[in-house]
Design a protein around this motif. Sequence first.
Motif, PDB file in Angstrom:
ATOM      1  N   UNK A  21       1.327  -0.880   0.170  1.00  0.00           N
ATOM      2  CA  UNK A  21      -0.062  -0.142   0.089  1.00  0.00           C
ATOM      3  C   UNK A  21       0.554   1.002  -0.276  1.00  0.00           C
ATOM      4  N   UNK A  22       2.036   1.170   0.144  1.00  0.00           N
ATOM      5  CA  UNK A  22       3.008   2.194   0.338  1.00  0.00           C
ATOM      6  C   UNK A  22       3.261   2.793  -0.605  1.00  0.00           C
ATOM      7  N   UNK A  23       3.323   2.639  -1.916  1.00  0.00           N
ATOM      8  CA  UNK A  23       4.120   2.465  -2.987  1.00  0.00           C
ATOM      9  C   UNK A  23       5.471   2.853  -3.538  1.00  0.00           C
ATOM     10  N   UNK A  26       6.252   0.642  -6.451  1.00  0.00           N
ATOM     11  CA  UNK A  26       6.329   0.515  -7.418  1.00  0.00           C
ATOM     12  C   UNK A  26       7.578   1.754  -7.348  1.00  0.00           C
ATOM     13  N   UNK A  27       7.703   2.485  -6.512  1.00  0.00           N
ATOM     14  CA  UNK A  27       8.848   3.661  -6.678  1.00  0.00           C
ATOM     15  C   UNK A  27      10.526   2.831  -7.305  1.00  0.00           C
ATOM     16  N   UNK A  28      10.219   1.946  -6.293  1.00  0.00           N
ATOM     17  CA  UNK A  28      11.847   1.189  -6.690  1.00  0.00           C
ATOM     18  C   UNK A  28      11.824   0.841  -8.098  1.00  0.00           C
ATOM     19  N   UNK A  29      10.773   0.075  -7.939  1.00  0.00           N
ATOM     20  CA  UNK A  29      10.989  -0.918  -9.587  1.00  0.00           C
ATOM     21  C   UNK A  29      10.768   0.551 -10.489  1.00  0.00           C
ATOM     22  N   UNK A 177      11.586   5.801 -24.102  1.00  0.00           N
ATOM     23  CA  UNK A 177      10.039   4.896 -24.177  1.00  0.00           C
ATOM     24  C   UNK A 177      10.488   4.807 -22.214  1.00  0.00           C
ATOM     25  N   UNK A 178      11.161   4.425 -22.039  1.00  0.00           N
ATOM     26  CA  UNK A 178      10.869   4.086 -19.950  1.00  0.00           C
ATOM     27  C   UNK A 178      10.869   5.005 -19.550  1.00  0.00           C
ATOM     28  N   UNK A 179      10.919   6.447 -20.082  1.00  0.00           N
ATOM     29  CA  UNK A 179      10.778   7.467 -18.970  1.00  0.00           C
ATOM     30  C   UNK A 179       9.288   7.903 -18.776  1.00  0.00           C
ATOM     31  N   UNK A 180       9.059   6.925 -20.157  1.00  0.00           N
ATOM     32  CA  UNK A 180       7.876   7.979 -19.834  1.00  0.00           C
ATOM     33  C   UNK A 180       6.692   6.175 -18.968  1.00  0.00           C
ATOM     34  N   UNK A 181       7.005   4.917 -19.571  1.00  0.00           N
ATOM     35  CA  UNK A 181       6.707   3.632 -18.717  1.00  0.00           C
ATOM     36  C   UNK A 181       7.382   3.930 -17.797  1.00  0.00           C
ATOM     37  N   UNK A 182       8.282   4.315 -17.245  1.00  0.00           N
ATOM     38  CA  UNK A 182       8.049   3.674 -15.404  1.00  0.00           C
ATOM     39  C   UNK A 182       8.413   5.191 -15.216  1.00  0.00           C
ATOM     40  N   UNK A 183       8.636   6.176 -15.502  1.00  0.00           N
ATOM     41  CA  UNK A 183       7.642   7.093 -14.588  1.00  0.00           C
ATOM     42  C   UNK A 183       6.892   7.180 -14.323  1.00  0.00           C
ATOM     43  N   UNK A 184       5.535   7.174 -15.218  1.00  0.00           N
ATOM     44  CA  UNK A 184       4.364   5.749 -14.559  1.00  0.00           C
ATOM     45  C   UNK A 184       4.422   5.560 -13.323  1.00  0.00           C
ATOM     46  N   UNK A 185       5.320   4.174 -13.429  1.00  0.00           N
ATOM     47  CA  UNK A 185       5.078   3.875 -11.805  1.00  0.00           C
ATOM     48  C   UNK A 185       5.730   4.795 -10.842  1.00  0.00           C
ATOM     49  N   UNK A 186       6.337   5.257 -11.063  1.00  0.00           N
ATOM     50  CA  UNK A 186       7.223   6.277  -9.808  1.00  0.00           C
ATOM     51  C   UNK A 186       6.152   6.910  -9.325  1.00  0.00           C
ATOM     52  N   UNK A 187       5.531   7.472 -10.490  1.00  0.00           N
ATOM     53  CA  UNK A 187       4.251   8.539  -9.927  1.00  0.00           C
ATOM     54  C   UNK A 187       3.596   8.002  -9.940  1.00  0.00           C
ATOM     55  N   UNK A 188       2.848   6.521  -9.723  1.00  0.00           N
ATOM     56  CA  UNK A 188       2.080   5.847  -9.422  1.00  0.00           C
ATOM     57  C   UNK A 188       2.022   5.829  -7.737  1.00  0.00           C
ATOM     58  N   UNK A 189       3.395   5.281  -7.383  1.00  0.00           N
ATOM     59  CA  UNK A 189       4.055   5.135  -6.436  1.00  0.00           C
ATOM     60  C   UNK A 189       3.710   6.096  -5.280  1.00  0.00           C
ATOM     61  N   UNK A 191       2.126   9.212  -5.588  1.00  0.00           N
ATOM     62  CA  UNK A 191       0.707   9.292  -5.591  1.00  0.00           C
ATOM     63  C   UNK A 191       0.472   8.190  -4.192  1.00  0.00           C
ATOM     64  N   UNK A 192       0.657   6.764  -4.387  1.00  0.00           N
ATOM     65  CA  UNK A 192       0.270   5.563  -2.818  1.00  0.00           C
ATOM     66  C   UNK A 192       0.886   6.107  -1.996  1.00  0.00           C
ATOM     67  N   UNK A 193       2.207   6.969  -2.096  1.00  0.00           N
ATOM     68  CA  UNK A 193       3.183   7.187  -0.947  1.00  0.00           C
ATOM     69  C   UNK A 193       2.452   7.855  -0.044  1.00  0.00           C
ATOM     70  N   UNK A 194       2.009   9.276  -0.320  1.00  0.00           N
ATOM     71  CA  UNK A 194       1.431  10.314   0.094  1.00  0.00           C
ATOM     72  C   UNK A 194       0.204   9.895  -0.116  1.00  0.00           C
ATOM     73  N   UNK A 195      -0.488   9.167   0.036  1.00  0.00           N
ATOM     74  CA  UNK A 195      -1.798   8.726   0.711  1.00  0.00           C
ATOM     75  C   UNK A 195      -1.625   7.824   1.877  1.00  0.00           C
TER      76      UNK A 195
END
Lengths: 213, 109
Positions: A21-23, A26-29, A177-189, A191-195
């Motif tokens: 839940x802590x995200x 997601x951020x690490x990967x 392209x990994x800037x976008x796709x991996x960056x998405x995981x970091x952003x999701x992580x 958001x989850x972390x803040x929540x």
Amino acid sequence: MAISPLNLKEVERRAFRSTFEDGLWDMYLGMIFLSFAIIPLLDQLVPSETAQLAIQAGYVVIVMLLFLAGKRFVTVPRLGRARFGPARKRRVLNARILLLLSVLVGLAAWLIFASGADIEGSLVLLLFAVNIIVVLGGMAYFLDYDRLYLYAGLWALSIPAGEYLREHAGLSQATSVFFVTAGLAVVIGLILFIRFIQTHPVVKDTADGGAQV
Amino acid sequence: MVARKSEEIPVQSLIDLDRLIHEPARLTIMMLLYVVESADFTFLMNQTGLTWGNLSSHMSKLEEAGYVAVEKKFVGKKPSTMAHLTDSGRDAFQTYRRQMQLLFDGLPD
């Protein structure tokens, strides 16, 4: 809890999944896969191969230390600790074995390349994409970490997508392209972390058996 | 509508249920401790949604009955309260679970 009291598998799965839940995973990967986009840029910025290797290694170590520190100082004081049973430990071990095999396969591939073997580039990319899907998909299954299926698919698709954009749309590096796709995981992580921090205050277990929240 | 005969309703099964476990908060705690080897109070609090005071109160009852063992120790300099089911706690929960399964299986449609 809207679960049948006899559905213990679901209880165990939910308890284990709460650790994601802590995200932080997601951020690490995401940060690890982001390195695939960053590393090719090092060729242009840092001429020395030794320096490039040092920067890559340093980046991975820093990301890992941040992940461990996050778990220790942010997650555990808020979520608590649990030791899961033998069945769960076996699944976690399977995930680790899969990851280790992936590293060994990558190492073997690198050694073959380094030996100067004449291997078609598209085959290498295909193997890389398959490796991502098999390893991350397998880890998602063993760890009951559903978001990892999404990341596995996205990151595997990034490889042919990047190659296509490089050939047809003038993208300088296929791995960009990994800037976008991996960056998405970091952003999701993130958001989850803040929540997670907002919804899980720190609980301090006092020595007399009470608690401060 | 014809009233059901009392022997068709598993009243005895209901009476035999362990009242200590058959309380929603304690049932949730027992379920969680059954599926893990051990957990600290913070984890149990998060998973059950109980307040610390409520959790402590229920844990005390389970501990008194010998179903749960609670260890207070220090991890580094920080106090940590870890709980796990005892063997009798596991047996009691397994019995309760069987009784509940039989109870629901035995109910008429």
